[in-house]
Design a protein around this motif. Structure first.
Motif, PDB file in Angstrom:
ATOM      1  N   ASP A 190       0.509 -18.614  12.420  1.00 25.63           N
ATOM      2  CA  ASP A 190      -0.226 -17.267  13.170  1.00 25.63           C
ATOM      3  C   ASP A 190      -0.805 -16.616  11.707  1.00 25.63           C
ATOM      4  O   ASP A 190      -2.072 -16.254  11.691  1.00 25.63           O
ATOM      5  N   TYR A 203      14.768 -18.659  14.069  1.00 23.39           N
ATOM      6  CA  TYR A 203      13.541 -17.686  13.456  1.00 23.39           C
ATOM      7  C   TYR A 203      12.457 -18.985  13.465  1.00 23.39           C
ATOM      8  O   TYR A 203      12.638 -19.774  12.480  1.00 23.39           O
ATOM      9  N   ASP A 204      11.544 -18.815  14.108  1.00 27.62           N
ATOM     10  CA  ASP A 204      10.401 -19.612  14.253  1.00 27.62           C
ATOM     11  C   ASP A 204       9.266 -19.653  13.242  1.00 27.62           C
ATOM     12  O   ASP A 204       8.179 -19.053  13.168  1.00 27.62           O
ATOM     13  N   TYR A 260       8.998 -13.655  16.529  1.00 29.05           N
ATOM     14  CA  TYR A 260       9.353 -14.952  16.172  1.00 29.05           C
ATOM     15  C   TYR A 260      10.789 -15.411  16.061  1.00 29.05           C
ATOM     16  O   TYR A 260      11.161 -16.389  15.764  1.00 29.05           O
ATOM     17  N   ALA A 319       5.898 -20.818  13.294  1.00 29.15           N
ATOM     18  CA  ALA A 319       4.833 -20.388  14.358  1.00 29.15           C
ATOM     19  C   ALA A 319       4.132 -19.154  13.516  1.00 29.15           C
ATOM     20  O   ALA A 319       3.166 -19.058  13.502  1.00 29.15           O
ATOM     21  N   ARG A 320       5.081 -18.630  12.715  1.00 31.05           N
ATOM     22  CA  ARG A 320       4.739 -17.502  12.093  1.00 31.05           C
ATOM     23  C   ARG A 320       3.723 -17.938  11.004  1.00 31.05           C
ATOM     24  O   ARG A 320       2.613 -17.238  10.701  1.00 31.05           O
TER      25      ARG A 320
END
Lengths: 272, 407
Positions: free
Chosen positions: A83, A75-76, A97, A79-80
């Motif tokens: 964003d 679960y990235d 993600y 990146a989330r």
């Protein structure tokens, strides 16, 4: 489905026993655990199995820091977070993600995959135990999205181990096991032939003579193996050493022996 | 019949259970055993054995178990042929016979029958050595292929021949070991704890602290995990230990590898420990055993490596030391007892096979220190005991002498 699916490939010679074990694992739908001396082609087995059966191969190279869950999905969060701060894409959709790992991909795929779990003993002791359910049921759940991934076709799982750690019994129970024996001279000749087709019989014979002689030397710390023999012959050919006359000292000894104690030991023996 | 075979495997110490049994049954249903004993051998080994160290045990169980079955199968085949010759009689089969037929199948019976025939021939011209006794090659004396009889297509060897040959004996767990194997075994000797400088990022706590901090980054650090086990290795050198020198050096190489233990010290002695041990194998730098004891924490692990084999006087008599110049007044056994009493966990690794222990000084010393034979199994046992405790090993066939001498 026919039983004898795997018979080796044009670049990979498998012994009868190995072929049988692979076919048993495929037929039973269980992971095949492969052990053997380093350099006996454990990792290559998966690649060539995939090639022989014409299936896509997924690789999962296990390291000492690898967690079992990494193989299923990651679960990235970073990146989330990125964003959400810089307003790129739909942050509410968590599934964007979720990145599937090799095992997750193999289970989520719509056709059969070959999955290589390489050097499983490198990871933490508990690592194999964390995979029990997934390997048994061939399904897993992505907690963040609640998605349930169930394999449509059981992937063919090849697991290699170098015996660095004992694997837990519960894990072993679910596997089919094969120990790759060191090839005898006959099989070795066939293996070398595959990699060096232009070698003459006589030269091959001499190389094997030197090689098996070296392996039989007592007290060696690391005995040379198949991959080292192939490298050695390659070095001999590239350098243009007359393979017909390898007597006296062994050229390119460094490709065969990897510790200075062994080189020293061999030097002493040669003098005596 | 398969269940019995699995119990035979369990007798050899293989951990097979219903899981393997079901897998084997499933595989046979799929026909993976090729309807032959050879195929069954390969299949059963693949499914039931999970470690090359157990291949040899499997071979022995297989050879023992199927020796009988081939004979039984011959009798069955004869019955079967009689039934086949007279189809009318088939109607009168007992339930038991029907069950047998269903279980075995004609092809398999034939395969077993052929196997048996081959066996008969060899027995007649080759002497009674079908299943290897004492490691003799089963077909050594009938002048065919020296590595064994070749049967079937593709040069596949007969399962019984492979099993009888015991090619995997060298991988057994109870044999002596190389550096790598010792290395792996010693990995168990660890007690991890966080100690020292805080230079590792604690991710979980960082996330929690950051959340608690309303999203502003708050880093949490922690010390890395390190092995806290401290080891003292005492090694016997010279004399009767000379044949084991190579093995001892392997153990030393593996144990002294940097970073393995929080603290690792090694000392040498000859034959038995008296007033002093030595920092080097040439016995020049002396260290008093009394000092060693005062400067060691009782939680350090004391490992001794030696054959513990000496003249009883060297162990038990005051002044029994090999060198009179040392003028020892306290018997060796007393020094050993002091060491054994000081440390909470000790282990003695002995390169001598344990069947020779009883009735010698080894037995006296084994009463003081838990003793294991220096094999892969023994080393693993010692490591387990040093980290977790548990029962001490016992000397096989103990004698009364040692008790009297040591007590």
């Amino acid at each position: 489905m026919a039983f004898d699916q795997f018979t080796g490939t044009d670049t990979y010679i498998a012994s009868d026993e190995l072929r049988h074990s692979v076919n048993v694992a495929v037929a039973l739908g269980r992971p095949l655990l492969v052990r053997g001396e380093p350099g006996t082609g454990k990792t290559l087995l998966a690649e060539n199995l995939a090639r022989a059966l014409d299936l896509p191969l997924l690789r999962w190279h296990v390291k000492s820091t690898t967690k079992a869950k990494d193989g299923l999905y990651v679960y990235d969060t970073v990146a989330r977070l990125h964003d959400s701060r810089f307003g790129d894409g739909d942050v509410k959709d968590v599934s964007r993600y979720i990145k599937l790992g090799p095992l997750g991909e193999a289970l989520a795929a719509d056709s059969r995959r070959v999955l290589l779990i390489d050097e499983i003993d490198k990871a933490d002791l508990e690592f194999p135990n964390d995979l029990l359910l997934e390997l048994d049921a061939m399904r897993f759940r992505i907690d963040e999205t609640g998605r349930e991934v169930v394999a449509r076709e059981r992937p063919i799982v090849i697991i290699t181990s170098n015996n660095e750690k004992e694997l837990p019994d519960a894990f072993l129970r679910r596997c089919v096991f094969h120990y790759i024996e060191f090839p005898n001279r006959e099989l070795m000749a066939r293996i070398v032939r595959v990699h060096h087709p232009d070698l003459t019989d006589k030269v091959l014979d001499q190389c094997l003579e030197v090689f098996f002689g070296l392996r039989a030397t007592p007290k060696l710390r690391k005995r040379p193996t198949t991959s080292e023999l192939i490298d050695w012959i390659c070095a001999l050919q590239k350098a243009g050493v007359d393979l017909g006359r390898i007597g006296g000292g062994i050229p390119f000894l460094g490709t065969l022996l990897k510790t200075e104690q062994d080189v020293e030991l061999l030097g002493k023996r040669a003098k005596a | 019949m398969l269940v019995d075979f699995l119990f035979e495997l369990r007798k050899e110490g293989l951990k097979v259970a219903s899981h393997e049994w079901l897998a084997l049954a499933e595989a046979m249903e799929l026909g993976l055993h090729d309807s032959s004993l050879d195929g069954f051998y390969r299949l059963a080994r693949t499914v039931c054995v999970k470690d090359v160290a157990d291949y040899d045990a499997f071979d022995r169980a297989f050879a023992r178990y199927f020796q009988g079955v081939t004979e039984a199968a011959l009798a069955l085949t004869k019955d079967l042929e009689a039934w086949l010759a007279d189809p009318g009689a088939l109607r009168e089969l007992t339930d038991e016979q029907i069950a047998t037929l269903r279980r075995l199948g004609l092809e398999e019976l034939r395969a077993l029958y052929e196997q048996r025939l081959r066996e008969q021939k060899e027995r007649h011209d080759g002497g009674n050595r079908w299943i290897g006794t004492g490691g003799t090659s089963p077909f050594g004396n009938h002048g065919k292929n020296p590595t064994g009889l070749r049967v079937g297509p593709g040069g596949a060897r007969s399962a019984m021949a492979v099993a009888g040959e015991r090619r995997f004996a060298a991988y057994r767990r109870d044999v002596v070991l190389d550096v790598r194997q010792i290395d792996v075994a010693l990995r168990g000797l660890r007690r991890l704890g966080r100690e020292g400088a805080e230079d590792e990022l604690d991710l979980d706590d960082t996330v929690a602290a950051t959340c608690a901090n309303a999203g502003d980054l708050e880093l949490v650090w922690r010390p890395p995990r390190r092995n806290r086990v401290k080891v003292i290795l005492l090694m016997d050198v010279g004399g009767s230990m000379d044949p084991h020198a190579e093995l001892a050096s392997r153990l030393f190489t593996a144990a002294s590898r940097a970073g393995r233990f929080a603290k690792f010290r090694s000392y040498y002695f000859h034959n038995c420990v008296y007033e002093h041990v030595y920092e080097d194998a040439h016995f020049t730098k002396r260290v008093a055993v009394a000092d060693l004891i005062t400067h060691s924490d009782k939680d350090e692990k004391l490992v001794l490596l030696g054959d513990a084999l000496m003249h009883p006087a060297e162990l038990l008599d005051p002044g029994g030391s090999y060198s009179y110049a040392l003028g020892s007044r306290t018997p060796g056994v007393e020094w050993l007892r002091r060491l054994a009493n000081h440390f909470r966990r000790t282990a003695w690794l002995n390169p001598e096979p344990d069947r020779y222990w009883a009735g010698s000084t080894i037995e006296v010393i084994a009463a003081l220190f838990p003793m294991w034979q220096l094999t892969l199994d023994g080393l693993a046992g010692a490591v387990r005991y040093l980290t977790r405790g548990g029962p001490r090993p016992t000397v096989p066939n103990p004698t009364a002498w040692a008790k009297a001498a040591g007590g």
